[in-house]
Write an enzyme that holds these catalytic residues in place. Structure first.
Site, PDB file in Angstrom:
ATOM      1  CD  GLU A  43      -2.591   1.256   2.630  1.00  0.00           C
ATOM      2  OE1 GLU A  43      -3.749   1.695   2.572  1.00  0.00           O
ATOM      3  OE2 GLU A  43      -2.061   0.848   3.693  1.00  0.00           O
ATOM      4  CE  LYS A 122      -7.153   1.212   3.671  1.00  0.00           C
ATOM      5  NZ  LYS A 122      -5.966   1.855   4.296  1.00  0.00           N
ATOM      6  CB  CYS A 156      -3.760  -1.571   4.404  1.00  0.00           C
ATOM      7  SG  CYS A 156      -2.801  -1.326   5.929  1.00  0.00           S
TER       8      CYS A 156
END
Length: 292
Positions: A43, A122, A156
């Site tokens: 990330e 994300k 993440c």
């Protein structure tokens, strides 16, 4: 059997495009020479592009992500070229992208030997992203069909939420790529524990790639810590702790690849012949559970 590579990616300052391009190609070439056919960077690895901005601009949290936007087209072409040249699938880490609505989203592209395959945003923002940085959540999940198998990407924090991985698993993903960026050991462990739990629940594999090192020139990437790891369900034919491999060092001074072999047929076999059927039994028990 496929050979895959997750990078413990050291955040370094590259002030010129040609220096950065040579760095990225050299790093990926190292993994490809080790036989890896799937390469994953962490990330915000793409935010290293901010090193090419003037010092006062790259030191400003908001200005740094705005400043890299003109570089994105060339960056995507660079990544596509590396994947084609090396004959690999490359997830070169995520980076903030300004969409047509003017809002920034944390986006991870996937490139294959034949070109760009698409991207995954994300979906759940950390407090830092939401409260300080102004990064917005994306929408929807995608499964990528590749010659290596069906892949999903959870960036993440997204790995800490069971239903996201569940959706990917039910859509046919056998392997989830988990690029991460954490600035404390606790943060790294939250993502790692989430990745292992998702592998257990869904009887799939999860590959984590973290940022490491210090970058005082970047207010977003100033401190980084984490291990790369490949996780599977602990069951017949799998490691008893569910860990195929993990990086030896928690925070190396330079970028390091974790290169390991993964047999997706064996992972699928666990779903059919394992000691437990966590994937199958989840919806059955979930529907029956009631508060008393």
């Amino acid at each position: 059997m496929i050979r895959i590579a997750a990078c413990q990616y050291a955040i370094e300052l590259h002030e010129r495009w040609d220096t950065y391009a040579a760095h990225l190609e050299g790093l990926c070439t190292e993994a490809a020479l080790g036989g890896a056919k799937l390469l994953v960077l962490p990330e915000y690895a793409g935010l290293v592009l901010a090193g090419q901005l003037p010092p006062d601009e790259r030191a400003d949290l908001q200005a740094s992500i705005a400043g890299i936007q003109p570089l994105l087209q060339d960056w995507r072409a660079l990544c596509a070229g590396i994947a084609a040249k090396l004959g690999v699938y490359l997830q070169p880490g995520s980076l903030p992208v300004r969409d047509a609505d003017g809002r920034f989203r944390n986006r991870a592209w996937l490139f294959g030997p034949g070109g760009e395959l698409g991207f995954q945003d994300k979906l759940i923002m950390t407090r830092f992203e939401r409260e300080q940085w102004g990064i917005e959540a994306g929408k929807g999940l995608k499964v990528f069909d590749t010659a290596l198998g069906r892949l999903g990407i959870l960036i993440c924090y997204d790995n800490e939420f069971p239903m996201l991985a569940r959706t990917l698993a039910e859509s046919g993903a056998d392997l989830i790529l988990a690029p991460s960026c954490t600035d404390t050991e606790a943060g790294y462990n939250r993502v790692r524990i989430g990745a292992q739990a998702r592998a257990l629940e869904n009887q799939i594999a999860v590959l984590q790639s973290p940022t490491v090192g210090l970058a005082p020139w970047s207010p977003a990437l100033d401190e980084n810590i984490g291990r790369a790891g490949l996780y599977v369900p602990p069951d017949y034919g799998m490691p008893s702790n569910g860990v195929i491999a993990e990086s030896l060092e928690l925070c190396p001074a330079t970028s390091q690849w974790l290169i390991c072999d993964l047999d997706l047929e064996e992972v699928r076999r666990v779903r059919a012949e394992g000691q437990v059927f966590t994937r199958r039994d989840w919806p059955e028990q979930f529907g029956q559970a009631q508060l008393l």
